[in-house]
Write a protein that holds these residues in place. Structure first.
Motif, PDB file in Angstrom:
ATOM      1  N   GLN A   1       2.200   1.811  -3.447  1.00 34.62           N
ATOM      2  CA  GLN A   1       1.178   2.363  -4.341  1.00 34.62           C
ATOM      3  C   GLN A   1       1.029   3.866  -4.122  1.00 34.62           C
ATOM      4  O   GLN A   1       0.928   4.640  -5.086  1.00 34.62           O
ATOM      5  CB  GLN A   1      -0.159   1.660  -4.112  1.00 34.62           C
ATOM      6  CG  GLN A   1      -0.201   0.233  -4.637  1.00 34.62           C
ATOM      7  CD  GLN A   1      -1.481  -0.494  -4.249  1.00 34.62           C
ATOM      8  OE1 GLN A   1      -2.287   0.012  -3.483  1.00 34.62           O
ATOM      9  NE2 GLN A   1      -1.650  -1.705  -4.795  1.00 34.62           N
ATOM     10  N   ARG A   2       1.026   4.290  -2.858  1.00 37.94           N
ATOM     11  CA  ARG A   2       0.919   5.729  -2.569  1.00 37.94           C
ATOM     12  C   ARG A   2       2.132   6.478  -3.116  1.00 37.94           C
ATOM     13  O   ARG A   2       2.010   7.571  -3.676  1.00 37.94           O
ATOM     14  CB  ARG A   2       0.771   5.960  -1.068  1.00 37.94           C
ATOM     15  CG  ARG A   2      -0.603   5.564  -0.549  1.00 37.94           C
ATOM     16  CD  ARG A   2      -0.835   6.048   0.870  1.00 37.94           C
ATOM     17  NE  ARG A   2       0.126   5.527   1.819  1.00 37.94           N
ATOM     18  CZ  ARG A   2      -0.042   4.431   2.550  1.00 37.94           C
ATOM     19  NH1 ARG A   2      -1.148   3.735   2.435  1.00 37.94           N
ATOM     20  NH2 ARG A   2       0.880   4.040   3.393  1.00 37.94           N
ATOM     21  N   LEU A   3       3.321   5.885  -2.957  1.00 36.45           N
ATOM     22  CA  LEU A   3       4.525   6.517  -3.502  1.00 36.45           C
ATOM     23  C   LEU A   3       4.460   6.627  -5.021  1.00 36.45           C
ATOM     24  O   LEU A   3       4.870   7.641  -5.599  1.00 36.45           O
ATOM     25  CB  LEU A   3       5.779   5.734  -3.095  1.00 36.45           C
ATOM     26  CG  LEU A   3       6.242   5.918  -1.652  1.00 36.45           C
ATOM     27  CD1 LEU A   3       7.372   4.952  -1.343  1.00 36.45           C
ATOM     28  CD2 LEU A   3       6.678   7.350  -1.418  1.00 36.45           C
ATOM     29  N   ASP A   4       3.963   5.588  -5.672  1.00 38.28           N
ATOM     30  CA  ASP A   4       3.829   5.633  -7.134  1.00 38.28           C
ATOM     31  C   ASP A   4       2.866   6.746  -7.559  1.00 38.28           C
ATOM     32  O   ASP A   4       3.116   7.461  -8.539  1.00 38.28           O
ATOM     33  CB  ASP A   4       3.340   4.285  -7.675  1.00 38.28           C
ATOM     34  CG  ASP A   4       4.399   3.192  -7.581  1.00 38.28           C
ATOM     35  OD1 ASP A   4       5.600   3.537  -7.415  1.00 38.28           O
ATOM     36  OD2 ASP A   4       4.024   2.007  -7.660  1.00 38.28           O
ATOM     37  N   GLN A   5       1.773   6.899  -6.820  1.00 38.19           N
ATOM     38  CA  GLN A   5       0.824   7.968  -7.138  1.00 38.19           C
ATOM     39  C   GLN A   5       1.478   9.339  -6.952  1.00 38.19           C
ATOM     40  O   GLN A   5       1.306  10.235  -7.777  1.00 38.19           O
ATOM     41  CB  GLN A   5      -0.418   7.857  -6.251  1.00 38.19           C
ATOM     42  CG  GLN A   5      -1.283   6.653  -6.562  1.00 38.19           C
ATOM     43  CD  GLN A   5      -2.368   6.427  -5.513  1.00 38.19           C
ATOM     44  OE1 GLN A   5      -2.413   7.106  -4.495  1.00 38.19           O
ATOM     45  NE2 GLN A   5      -3.247   5.463  -5.775  1.00 38.19           N
ATOM     46  N   MET A   6       2.224   9.491  -5.876  1.00 36.70           N
ATOM     47  CA  MET A   6       2.895  10.765  -5.627  1.00 36.70           C
ATOM     48  C   MET A   6       3.960  11.042  -6.691  1.00 36.70           C
ATOM     49  O   MET A   6       4.124  12.178  -7.143  1.00 36.70           O
ATOM     50  CB  MET A   6       3.535  10.773  -4.233  1.00 36.70           C
ATOM     51  CG  MET A   6       2.521  10.846  -3.112  1.00 36.70           C
ATOM     52  SD  MET A   6       3.245  10.703  -1.477  1.00 36.70           S
ATOM     53  CE  MET A   6       4.399  12.032  -1.465  1.00 36.70           C
TER      54      MET A   6
ATOM     55  N   GLN B   1       0.830  -1.202   0.000  1.00 37.14           N
ATOM     56  CA  GLN B   1       0.000   0.000   0.000  1.00 37.14           C
ATOM     57  C   GLN B   1       0.868   1.257   0.000  1.00 37.14           C
ATOM     58  O   GLN B   1       0.571   2.234  -0.703  1.00 37.14           O
ATOM     59  CB  GLN B   1      -0.929  -0.004   1.223  1.00 37.14           C
ATOM     60  CG  GLN B   1      -2.020  -1.054   1.138  1.00 37.14           C
ATOM     61  CD  GLN B   1      -2.818  -1.177   2.430  1.00 37.14           C
ATOM     62  OE1 GLN B   1      -2.485  -0.551   3.432  1.00 37.14           O
ATOM     63  NE2 GLN B   1      -3.871  -1.982   2.398  1.00 37.14           N
ATOM     64  N   ALA B   2       1.943   1.234   0.775  1.00 35.31           N
ATOM     65  CA  ALA B   2       2.847   2.382   0.805  1.00 35.31           C
ATOM     66  C   ALA B   2       3.496   2.587  -0.556  1.00 35.31           C
ATOM     67  O   ALA B   2       3.644   3.736  -1.021  1.00 35.31           O
ATOM     68  CB  ALA B   2       3.918   2.181   1.877  1.00 35.31           C
TER      69      ALA B   2
END
Length: 88
Positions: free
Chosen positions: A66-71, A63-64
């Protein structure tokens, strides 16, 4: 010396005693096996708990990521945008 009733009786008694002692030794091993099985069950429980913790940590890490990829994609968009000229 020919076997007499007394000798046969003594041999039979001795045979029964040997069998009884052998069976008594098996009970000792049963206790040891029960102790070993108990320890193995405890270890199995610990391993299962560790596996569940590892799975939970893996899901959190995914999950972390995925959030980094979005950022990262948002940062790239901002960097690629044309620069604005300041007012004034």
């Amino acid at each position: 010396m020919f076997p007499t009733k007394r000798n046969l009786s003594m041999a039979r008694t001795l045979g029964v005693a040997i069998v009884a002692l052998s069976l008594g030794a098996c009970a000792t091993y049963d206790d040891e096996f029960a102790g070993i099985n108990s320890r193995l069950d405890q270890l199995d429980s610990r391993v299962q708990n560790a596996a569940q913790s590892a799975e939970s940590a893996n899901q959190s890490a995914q999950q972390a990521n995925q959030r980094l990829d979005q950022m990262e994609s948002r940062v790239q968009q901002l960097e690629a945008a044309p620069r604005r000229v300041p007012r004034g």
